[in-house]
Design a protein around this motif. Sequence first.
Motif, PDB file in Angstrom:
ATOM      1  N   ARG A 171       0.805  -1.489  -0.027  1.00  0.00           N
ATOM      2  CA  ARG A 171      -0.068  -0.217   0.088  1.00  0.00           C
ATOM      3  C   ARG A 171       0.710   1.533   0.395  1.00  0.00           C
ATOM      4  O   ARG A 171       0.475   2.057  -0.585  1.00  0.00           O
ATOM      5  N   GLU A 172       2.127   1.330   0.372  1.00  0.00           N
ATOM      6  CA  GLU A 172       3.001   2.405   1.443  1.00  0.00           C
ATOM      7  C   GLU A 172       3.401   2.435  -0.486  1.00  0.00           C
ATOM      8  O   GLU A 172       3.395   3.929  -1.082  1.00  0.00           O
ATOM      9  N   THR A 173       3.752   1.493  -0.759  1.00  0.00           N
ATOM     10  CA  THR A 173       4.891   1.772  -2.226  1.00  0.00           C
ATOM     11  C   THR A 173       3.528   2.299  -3.048  1.00  0.00           C
ATOM     12  O   THR A 173       4.141   2.874  -3.898  1.00  0.00           O
ATOM     13  N   ALA A 174       2.789   1.907  -3.260  1.00  0.00           N
ATOM     14  CA  ALA A 174       1.353   2.213  -4.186  1.00  0.00           C
ATOM     15  C   ALA A 174       1.383   3.561  -4.228  1.00  0.00           C
ATOM     16  O   ALA A 174       1.116   4.363  -4.860  1.00  0.00           O
ATOM     17  N   GLY A 175       1.057   4.109  -2.967  1.00  0.00           N
ATOM     18  CA  GLY A 175       0.531   5.679  -2.681  1.00  0.00           C
ATOM     19  C   GLY A 175       1.980   6.438  -3.075  1.00  0.00           C
ATOM     20  O   GLY A 175       1.533   7.141  -3.768  1.00  0.00           O
ATOM     21  N   LEU A 176       3.462   6.427  -2.912  1.00  0.00           N
ATOM     22  CA  LEU A 176       4.461   6.553  -3.743  1.00  0.00           C
ATOM     23  C   LEU A 176       4.956   6.795  -4.740  1.00  0.00           C
ATOM     24  O   LEU A 176       4.832   7.273  -5.326  1.00  0.00           O
ATOM     25  N   ILE A 177       4.404   5.710  -5.374  1.00  0.00           N
ATOM     26  CA  ILE A 177       4.522   5.591  -7.045  1.00  0.00           C
ATOM     27  C   ILE A 177       3.226   6.306  -7.274  1.00  0.00           C
ATOM     28  O   ILE A 177       3.331   7.396  -8.371  1.00  0.00           O
ATOM     29  N   ALA A 178       1.868   6.900  -6.753  1.00  0.00           N
ATOM     30  CA  ALA A 178       0.782   6.721  -7.661  1.00  0.00           C
ATOM     31  C   ALA A 178       1.076   8.862  -7.345  1.00  0.00           C
ATOM     32  O   ALA A 178      -0.051   9.252  -8.426  1.00  0.00           O
ATOM     33  N   ALA A 179       1.875   9.110  -6.349  1.00  0.00           N
ATOM     34  CA  ALA A 179       1.903  10.298  -6.526  1.00  0.00           C
ATOM     35  C   ALA A 179       2.739  11.045  -7.335  1.00  0.00           C
ATOM     36  O   ALA A 179       2.397  12.067  -7.634  1.00  0.00           O
ATOM     37  N   GLU A 180       4.291   9.721  -7.550  1.00  0.00           N
ATOM     38  CA  GLU A 180       4.354  10.707  -8.938  1.00  0.00           C
ATOM     39  C   GLU A 180       3.733  10.965 -10.085  1.00  0.00           C
ATOM     40  O   GLU A 180       3.994  11.396 -10.824  1.00  0.00           O
ATOM     41  N   LEU A 181       2.441   9.855 -10.445  1.00  0.00           N
ATOM     42  CA  LEU A 181       1.686   9.654 -11.203  1.00  0.00           C
ATOM     43  C   LEU A 181       0.122  10.608 -11.565  1.00  0.00           C
ATOM     44  O   LEU A 181      -0.413  10.715 -12.598  1.00  0.00           O
ATOM     45  N   GLY A 182       0.312  11.213  -9.967  1.00  0.00           N
ATOM     46  CA  GLY A 182      -0.990  11.682 -10.417  1.00  0.00           C
ATOM     47  C   GLY A 182      -2.000  11.187 -10.229  1.00  0.00           C
ATOM     48  O   GLY A 182      -2.931  11.308 -10.419  1.00  0.00           O
ATOM     49  N   LEU A 183      -2.088  10.102  -9.123  1.00  0.00           N
ATOM     50  CA  LEU A 183      -3.123   9.359  -9.428  1.00  0.00           C
ATOM     51  C   LEU A 183      -3.714   8.846  -7.735  1.00  0.00           C
ATOM     52  O   LEU A 183      -2.778   9.178  -6.782  1.00  0.00           O
ATOM     53  N   GLU A 184      -4.652   8.149  -7.655  1.00  0.00           N
ATOM     54  CA  GLU A 184      -5.071   7.488  -6.352  1.00  0.00           C
ATOM     55  C   GLU A 184      -4.933   5.779  -6.224  1.00  0.00           C
ATOM     56  O   GLU A 184      -4.138   5.313  -7.692  1.00  0.00           O
ATOM     57  N   THR A 185      -4.836   5.184  -5.091  1.00  0.00           N
ATOM     58  CA  THR A 185      -4.172   3.823  -5.161  1.00  0.00           C
ATOM     59  C   THR A 185      -5.676   2.565  -4.515  1.00  0.00           C
ATOM     60  O   THR A 185      -6.812   3.834  -4.315  1.00  0.00           O
ATOM     61  N   GLN A 186      -5.785   1.562  -4.932  1.00  0.00           N
ATOM     62  CA  GLN A 186      -6.513   0.799  -4.927  1.00  0.00           C
ATOM     63  C   GLN A 186      -6.032  -0.376  -4.117  1.00  0.00           C
ATOM     64  O   GLN A 186      -5.327  -1.328  -4.665  1.00  0.00           O
ATOM     65  N   ALA A 187      -6.665  -0.675  -2.736  1.00  0.00           N
ATOM     66  CA  ALA A 187      -6.264  -2.373  -2.369  1.00  0.00           C
ATOM     67  C   ALA A 187      -6.857  -3.647  -3.394  1.00  0.00           C
ATOM     68  O   ALA A 187      -7.898  -3.906  -3.360  1.00  0.00           O
ATOM     69  N   LEU A 188      -6.162  -4.262  -3.388  1.00  0.00           N
ATOM     70  CA  LEU A 188      -7.035  -6.074  -4.442  1.00  0.00           C
ATOM     71  C   LEU A 188      -7.007  -6.883  -3.014  1.00  0.00           C
ATOM     72  O   LEU A 188      -5.657  -7.475  -2.521  1.00  0.00           O
ATOM     73  N   PRO A 189      -7.999  -8.029  -2.936  1.00  0.00           N
ATOM     74  CA  PRO A 189      -7.955  -8.227  -1.961  1.00  0.00           C
ATOM     75  C   PRO A 189      -7.192  -9.921  -2.829  1.00  0.00           C
ATOM     76  O   PRO A 189      -7.479  -9.748  -4.043  1.00  0.00           O
ATOM     77  N   GLY A 190      -6.554 -10.774  -2.137  1.00  0.00           N
ATOM     78  CA  GLY A 190      -5.971 -11.990  -3.002  1.00  0.00           C
ATOM     79  C   GLY A 190      -4.481 -11.551  -3.392  1.00  0.00           C
ATOM     80  O   GLY A 190      -4.191 -12.839  -3.880  1.00  0.00           O
ATOM     81  N   MET A 191      -4.275 -10.739  -3.404  1.00  0.00           N
ATOM     82  CA  MET A 191      -2.607 -10.613  -3.955  1.00  0.00           C
ATOM     83  C   MET A 191      -1.551 -10.115  -2.734  1.00  0.00           C
ATOM     84  O   MET A 191      -0.291 -10.312  -2.926  1.00  0.00           O
ATOM     85  N   ILE A 192      -1.748 -11.091  -1.768  1.00  0.00           N
ATOM     86  CA  ILE A 192      -0.882 -11.390  -1.111  1.00  0.00           C
ATOM     87  C   ILE A 192       0.472 -12.307  -0.907  1.00  0.00           C
ATOM     88  O   ILE A 192       0.692 -12.243  -1.782  1.00  0.00           O
ATOM     89  N   GLU A 193       1.719 -11.948  -0.442  1.00  0.00           N
ATOM     90  CA  GLU A 193       2.752 -12.619  -0.564  1.00  0.00           C
ATOM     91  C   GLU A 193       2.384 -14.167   0.024  1.00  0.00           C
ATOM     92  O   GLU A 193       1.313 -14.614   0.512  1.00  0.00           O
ATOM     93  N   ILE A 194       3.265 -15.291  -1.070  1.00  0.00           N
ATOM     94  CA  ILE A 194       2.898 -16.808  -0.641  1.00  0.00           C
ATOM     95  C   ILE A 194       3.338 -16.736   1.077  1.00  0.00           C
ATOM     96  O   ILE A 194       4.063 -16.527   1.761  1.00  0.00           O
ATOM     97  N   GLN A 195       1.758 -17.706   1.513  1.00  0.00           N
ATOM     98  CA  GLN A 195       2.392 -17.238   3.162  1.00  0.00           C
ATOM     99  C   GLN A 195       3.445 -18.602   3.176  1.00  0.00           C
ATOM    100  O   GLN A 195       3.443 -19.583   2.898  1.00  0.00           O
ATOM    101  N   ALA A 196       3.642 -18.285   4.447  1.00  0.00           N
ATOM    102  CA  ALA A 196       5.167 -18.876   5.347  1.00  0.00           C
ATOM    103  C   ALA A 196       4.379 -19.741   6.026  1.00  0.00           C
ATOM    104  O   ALA A 196       5.465 -20.790   6.315  1.00  0.00           O
TER     105      ALA A 196
END
Length: 210
Positions: free
Chosen positions: A64-89
Motif C-alpha cells: 500500500r505504501e509503495t503504491a501510494g508513493l508511485i501514485a503520487a508521482e503519477l498523480g493518481l489514487e490507489t486501490q488495494a485488491l484482495p488475494g494479492m498477498i505474498e505466498i504464505q510462510a
Amino acid sequence: MSARLYLVRHGQTSSNVAGALDTKLPGAPLTELGREQAGIRGRELAEAGVSPRVVMSSEAARARETAGLIAAELGLETQALPGMIEIQAGAYEMQTGTEALLAYGRLIRDWLELGDLTSSLPEGESALDVQERTMPMIAELRESYLDNGIDVVLVVHGAVMRMMAVFAGAVPSQWALDNHIDNCAVIELVPDGGGWSCARWGDHVEMPRF
C-alpha cells in the motif's frame, strides 16, 4: 503500444533487512530506502508514459505504501485488491533462521522445478491455492482495463509475482526460479492473443524468446 500489466514488487522493509519471512497482513512498513525506491520507480513509470487509472496493490502495508508513493508521482489514487498477498510462510512466519529460509526456497523450487503444485509448508498454502486466489483477479484486470487500452500498475510481492507470471504462461518455470525480483523491480506482462508475453523482468529489458 498495447496496454500492459506492470507488476511491481514493494520497496524494502525492515523484514527484508532482517531476512524475516513476513507474509501475513499487515506486515512491516517500508524503510527509508524502500520509500526512496518507490519514489524512483514512480518517476520512471511516469517518464515511460505508463498511464493507469489508479495504482493498485496488495493489502499489505508495504505494498500500500509503495503504491501510494508511485501514485503520487503519477498523480493518481490507489486501490488495494484482495488475494494479492505474498505466498504464505505458514508455521515459518516471521522466522529468520536458515531452516525457515531454506524451507521457503524449497517450496518455490518444488513448484517451479519439480511441478509439485500441491506442496505446501505447514499451515501454509499450495501453488494451486495461490493460483486460485490471484489469477481470476488478473483475468478481471485484463478484461476491465488492458482490453480497453488502459495500463495496470499492481504493487505486489516478489514470490507471488513470479508465480503469477508462470501461471499466465508468460515465462517458463525455470526462468522464474532462476531470476529473482529485487525490491521495486518490475515484471511487465503484455496480452498476447489469448495468453501473455513478458516484455521485462527486473533488469532484463530484452527478454529471450521462450
